[in-house]
Design a protein around this motif. Structure first.
Motif, PDB file in Angstrom:
ATOM      1  N   HIS A  37       0.797  -1.236   0.000  1.00 34.93           N
ATOM      2  CA  HIS A  37       0.000   0.000   0.000  1.00 34.93           C
ATOM      3  C   HIS A  37       0.830   1.287   0.000  1.00 34.93           C
ATOM      4  O   HIS A  37       0.261   2.374  -0.135  1.00 34.93           O
ATOM      5  N   GLY A  38       2.133   1.177   0.235  1.00 34.76           N
ATOM      6  CA  GLY A  38       2.996   2.361   0.153  1.00 34.76           C
ATOM      7  C   GLY A  38       2.985   3.253   1.379  1.00 34.76           C
ATOM      8  O   GLY A  38       3.795   4.181   1.463  1.00 34.76           O
ATOM      9  N   ARG A  39       2.090   3.029   2.334  1.00 39.49           N
ATOM     10  CA  ARG A  39       2.039   3.894   3.510  1.00 39.49           C
ATOM     11  C   ARG A  39       1.256   3.230   4.644  1.00 39.49           C
ATOM     12  O   ARG A  39       0.582   2.220   4.422  1.00 39.49           O
ATOM     13  N   ILE A  40       1.356   3.800   5.823  1.00 44.92           N
ATOM     14  CA  ILE A  40       0.514   3.359   6.957  1.00 44.92           C
ATOM     15  C   ILE A  40      -0.036   4.616   7.628  1.00 44.92           C
ATOM     16  O   ILE A  40       0.717   5.388   8.220  1.00 44.92           O
ATOM     17  N   ASP A  41      -1.322   4.838   7.460  1.00 46.83           N
ATOM     18  CA  ASP A  41      -1.932   6.025   8.069  1.00 46.83           C
ATOM     19  C   ASP A  41      -2.340   5.767   9.509  1.00 46.83           C
ATOM     20  O   ASP A  41      -2.251   6.657  10.349  1.00 46.83           O
ATOM     21  N   VAL A  42      -2.816   4.539   9.767  1.00 51.78           N
ATOM     22  CA  VAL A  42      -3.338   4.207  11.102  1.00 51.78           C
ATOM     23  C   VAL A  42      -2.703   2.911  11.586  1.00 51.78           C
ATOM     24  O   VAL A  42      -2.694   1.917  10.869  1.00 51.78           O
ATOM     25  N   LEU A  43      -2.167   2.961  12.793  1.00 47.43           N
ATOM     26  CA  LEU A  43      -1.737   1.726  13.459  1.00 47.43           C
ATOM     27  C   LEU A  43      -2.662   1.488  14.645  1.00 47.43           C
ATOM     28  O   LEU A  43      -2.784   2.343  15.527  1.00 47.43           O
ATOM     29  N   MET A  44      -3.312   0.332  14.650  1.00 46.50           N
ATOM     30  CA  MET A  44      -4.062  -0.104  15.834  1.00 46.50           C
ATOM     31  C   MET A  44      -3.272  -1.263  16.414  1.00 46.50           C
ATOM     32  O   MET A  44      -3.254  -2.358  15.838  1.00 46.50           O
ATOM     33  N   HIS A  45      -2.635  -1.036  17.541  1.00 46.46           N
ATOM     34  CA  HIS A  45      -1.884  -2.135  18.148  1.00 46.46           C
ATOM     35  C   HIS A  45      -2.727  -2.748  19.271  1.00 46.46           C
ATOM     36  O   HIS A  45      -2.785  -2.224  20.381  1.00 46.46           O
TER      37      HIS A  45
END
Ligand SMILES: NC(=O)c1ccc[n+]([C@@H]2O[C@H](COP(=O)([O-])OP(=O)(O)OC[C@H]3O[C@@H](n4cnc5c(N)ncnc54)[C@H](O)[C@@H]3O)[C@@H](O)[C@H]2O)c1
Length: 261
Positions: free
Chosen positions: A93-101
């Protein structure tokens, strides 16, 4: 009234359209509910989890509902696996806008019966896992000059319960980790916050209902008069990940029906 995903669909907005969300620990329970909600709100989802079978099932349900979802098997205690999960997300996807850990474990054990292996299992999964995932994701968010990180703490970050020493300590640590990252990375447009659920009915918490001390305690503890469901956490979780929370950084948002009131 018990809230379900059915009642929520009536007013679900579309805040994550075209955003990439990585949900770690999204195969079941609270993580699954959050993944479903993010997908409904338009996110391109990557789920990472140690449980391949449940993750495949969850991804199948999300895809059948029209969601965009990919999966990576990952044990958050293993840095190589964590790095691979993040690299794959970036490759796709080229990016990570949201991380839910969200990934975490808990088992009750009287303090003097805790051995080193049990202590390490809880701390490594809950706390070291959060460190490893944040460590792998942050360089990409810094490059993007934006990102929302939501970590799974607990009412136990604040309220020490007997027989849960490593869990209490791990969740206090996760909150302090989220706050530390808020301080260090806010200047890059990166937000770091934590969720603090109380009692949410999942596989992880079901032992409480039959444990005499816990079951009795929880009966009278929650002012709203009911236990939480995984869907109760999805609104607060997605709020913290959304633009509505653009000036919220370094907080622990309790989702506990008033348990700590
Ligand atoms: N259920 C509650 O009452 C409650 C309350 C407060 C906080 N929490 C926290 O919420 C999170 C989710 O809990 P839940 O109740 O949905 O539990 P759950 O067991 O239903 O889900 C936990 C998920 O984490 C995954 N996981 C466990 N170890 C992993 C590892 N080493 N690597 C990758 N994934 C791993 C599991 O496979 C599972 O999909 C946990 O961090 C838990 O501590 C739960």
């Amino acid at each position: 009234m018990r809230r379900t995903s059915e009642t929520l669909t009536d007013f679900i907005p579309n805040r994550f359209r075209d955003q990439v969300a990585l949900v770690v620990g999204g195969a079941q329970g609270i993580g699954k509910a959050i993944a479903v909600r993010l997908a409904k709100e338009g996110a391109r989802l990557v789920i990472g989890d140690i449980d391949r079978k449940m993750m495949t099932q969850t991804a199948g349900e999300i895809a059948a509902d029209g969601g965009s979802v990919r999966t990576v098997v990952c044990d958050v205690r293993q840095q190589r696996q964590v790095n691979r999960m993040v690299e794959r997300t970036i490759r796709w996807h080229g990016r990570i806008d949201v991380l839910m850990h969200i990934a975490g474990v808990v088992k009750p054990r009287p303090f003097l019966k805790i051995d080193e292996k049990f202590w390490d299992w809880t701390i490594d999964t809950n706390l070291k896992g959060a460190f490893l995932v944040a460590h792998a994701v942050l360089p990409h968010m810094i490059k993007q000059r934006r990102g929302k990180m939501v970590f799974m703490a607990s009412t136990n970050s604040w309220d020490a319960e007997a027989e849960l020493a490593p869990y209490n300590v791990s969740k206090a640590g996760v909150f302090l980790l989220a706050k530390t990252l808020a301080r260090e990375f806010g200047r890059y447009g990166i937000h770091s916050n934590a969720l603090g659920p109380g009692f949410i009915r999942t596989r992880l918490s079901e032992w409480c209902l039959t444990h005499p001390a816990f079951a009795e305690k929880y009966k009278n503890l929650i002012p709203l008069g009911r236990l939480g469901e995984p869907e109760d956490v999805t609104g607060p979780a997605t709020f913290l990940a959304s633009r509505d929370a653009d000036y919220v950084n370094g907080v622990l948002l309790f989702v506990d029906g008033g348990q700590l009131a």
